[in-house]
Design a protein around this motif. Structure first.
Motif, PDB file in Angstrom:
ATOM      1  N   LEU A   1      69.338  22.082  16.752  1.00 28.33           N
ATOM      2  CA  LEU A   1      69.157  20.891  15.909  1.00 28.33           C
ATOM      3  C   LEU A   1      68.355  19.819  16.646  1.00 28.33           C
ATOM      4  O   LEU A   1      67.547  19.109  16.040  1.00 28.33           O
ATOM      5  N   GLN A   2      68.583  19.686  17.910  1.00 31.49           N
ATOM      6  CA  GLN A   2      67.851  18.684  18.687  1.00 31.49           C
ATOM      7  C   GLN A   2      66.353  18.980  18.698  1.00 31.49           C
ATOM      8  O   GLN A   2      65.522  18.074  18.611  1.00 31.49           O
TER       9      GLN A   2
ATOM     10  N   SER B   1      65.011  17.909  15.409  1.00 34.41           N
ATOM     11  CA  SER B   1      64.994  16.453  15.279  1.00 34.41           C
ATOM     12  C   SER B   1      63.789  15.846  15.982  1.00 34.41           C
ATOM     13  O   SER B   1      63.219  14.844  15.524  1.00 34.41           O
ATOM     14  N   GLU B   2      63.381  16.446  17.085  1.00 30.26           N
ATOM     15  CA  GLU B   2      62.198  15.950  17.776  1.00 30.26           C
ATOM     16  C   GLU B   2      60.933  16.200  16.970  1.00 30.26           C
ATOM     17  O   GLU B   2      60.028  15.366  16.936  1.00 30.26           O
TER      18      GLU B   2
ATOM     19  N   LEU C   1      64.079  12.894  13.451  1.00 31.49           N
ATOM     20  CA  LEU C   1      65.365  12.647  12.796  1.00 31.49           C
ATOM     21  C   LEU C   1      66.208  11.692  13.625  1.00 31.49           C
ATOM     22  O   LEU C   1      66.154  11.693  14.856  1.00 31.49           O
ATOM     23  N   HIS C   2      67.002  10.900  12.921  1.00 33.02           N
ATOM     24  CA  HIS C   2      67.865   9.932  13.592  1.00 33.02           C
ATOM     25  C   HIS C   2      69.007  10.661  14.293  1.00 33.02           C
ATOM     26  O   HIS C   2      69.549  11.653  13.789  1.00 33.02           O
ATOM     27  N   ALA C   3      69.409  10.145  15.440  1.00 30.33           N
ATOM     28  CA  ALA C   3      70.464  10.784  16.239  1.00 30.33           C
ATOM     29  C   ALA C   3      71.788  10.829  15.489  1.00 30.33           C
ATOM     30  O   ALA C   3      72.550  11.802  15.597  1.00 30.33           O
TER      31      ALA C   3
ATOM     32  N   VAL D   1      71.729  13.700  12.988  1.00 27.42           N
ATOM     33  CA  VAL D   1      71.910  14.985  13.666  1.00 27.42           C
ATOM     34  C   VAL D   1      73.370  15.175  14.047  1.00 27.42           C
ATOM     35  O   VAL D   1      73.937  16.268  13.902  1.00 27.42           O
TER      36      VAL D   1
ATOM     37  N   PHE E   1      69.459  11.654   4.929  1.00 29.18           N
ATOM     38  CA  PHE E   1      70.434  12.668   5.329  1.00 29.18           C
ATOM     39  C   PHE E   1      71.437  12.844   4.197  1.00 29.18           C
ATOM     40  O   PHE E   1      72.015  11.872   3.706  1.00 29.18           O
TER      41      PHE E   1
ATOM     42  N   PHE F   1      68.284  17.404   5.683  1.00 28.24           N
ATOM     43  CA  PHE F   1      67.391  16.337   6.122  1.00 28.24           C
ATOM     44  C   PHE F   1      66.180  16.343   5.190  1.00 28.24           C
ATOM     45  O   PHE F   1      65.540  17.380   5.005  1.00 28.24           O
TER      46      PHE F   1
ATOM     47  N   THR G   1      62.556  14.685   4.426  1.00 30.16           N
ATOM     48  CA  THR G   1      61.421  13.867   4.854  1.00 30.16           C
ATOM     49  C   THR G   1      60.363  13.863   3.750  1.00 30.16           C
ATOM     50  O   THR G   1      60.594  14.393   2.656  1.00 30.16           O
TER      51      THR G   1
END
Length: 323
Positions: A45-46, A49-50, A54-56, A59, A79, A102, A104
């Motif tokens: 997921l990290q 997100s990069e 995505l907002h921490a 996540v 989200f 998520f 966008t």
């Protein structure tokens, strides 16, 4: 197993492509990408997100298993946390399958905890409404929400049939048994579970309906409004069934109490009928002379008194519906 899809200019251009290609497609403003992840790790997921910015907190919410259904709006994305539902008629229990998404400008990333949340059902809705694919991410989001809300509606509809069967047991000739009580309890518990995931959906979908900017060009607004109407119907139906099951349970308890009172009334009546002969024979069993003592007519007089008193009590109790 993950799924991938690529739409361009309202047409399905590719699907099932490697996850590594997602980052390249996302950079293309004319492309709309769907990327599905099933039970991902925090590292996976990290990395996503990069790529998508995505907002921490979003996540972190996606990794939690008991998240409340909701819609959070961030600067660069939204989200969404939802639950699909299914009803097991044998056990009377509701199975829930959590998922997060998520959203966008040109990508939808779904995160499922298990395969119980059917990605195939979501894909089927996209394929059935392929003419709306020109609306981009709003089209994908609508298909996801449509599947979730339909699962809620189908679940409450199946539970309604179970409740109708329970209603027939309330005033039936057969006494309410432990199995009926268990089914009533399981249904009430399942309705509480279903209400917990259906009620917050009103707020989430309503946010999309009221803020047209969140769903693209606004042409998808009627479709989201239709989903919102289904959410309202499912919510109202769930509340009415919960109240009905509570009434059925209370009626079961009342009927049991009435039957117990009737049984006690009959037992007491028979005890009263038996008590009179006992009184008479006990009185004539005294060790002192009494009318008819030592004479045959005394025995017959006491016997006649027993029969007459018992018959009189029986008629009185029958007249009062105690027997």
């Amino acid at each position: 197993m993950g799924h991938t899809r690529l739409y361009r200019n309202g047409n399905l251009e590719a699907e099932g492509f490697p996850v590594a290609d997602v980052s390249e497609h996302v950079k293309d403003p004319s492309a709309v990408v769907w990327f599905d992840m099933c039970a991902p790790t925090e590292e996976e997921l990290q990395s996503i997100s990069e790529e998508l910015g995505l907002h921490a907190l979003a996540v972190e919410d996606a990794l939690q298993h008991r998240q409340r259904p909701k819609l959070d709006v961030y600067d660069s994305h939204m989200f969404l946390s939802v639950y699909a539902a299914a009803f097991d008629a044998e056990s009377g229990r509701v199975r829930v399958a959590p998922a997060a998404a998520f959203v966008t400008k040109n990508a939808l990333v779904t995160v499922r905890q298990t395969d119980d949340f059917s990605a195939e059902q979501v894909i089927r809705r996209w394929d059935e409404g392929a003419d709306l694919a020109r609306h981009g991410v709003a089209f994908l989001l609508h298909g996801l929400l449509d599947y979730v809300v339909d699962s809620h509606f189908e679940t409450v509809e199946a539970m309604d049939e179970q409740v109708e069967d329970l209603e027939e047991t309330v005033f039936g000739d057969r006494p309410v048994g432990p199995e009926d009580q268990r089914r009533t309890f399981e249904l009430r518990k399942s309705l509480v579970t279903l209400r917990r995931i259906v009620m917050p959906m009103r707020e989430a979908v309503n946010s999309l309906v009221r803020r047209n900017g969140l769903i693209g060009d606004g042409e998808m607004a009627p479709y989201f409004q239709d989903v919102y109407d289904q959410v309202l119907r499912a919510t109202e139906w769930t509340d009415s069934l919960r109240d009905l099951v509570s009434n059925i349970r209370e009626t079961h308890l009342t009927m049991q109490s009435n039957r117990m009172n009737l049984i006690m009334k009959r037992v007491t009546s028979w005890a009263a009928i038996i008590a009179v002969p006992t009184l008479i024979t006990g009185f004539y069993g005294q060790n002192i002379p009494f009318p008819g003592f030592g004479h045959p007519w005394g025995f017959w007089a006491s016997s006649a008194l027993i029969v007459a008193a018992s018959a009189a009590l029986y008629r009185v109790f029958r007249a009062r519906d105690w027997l």
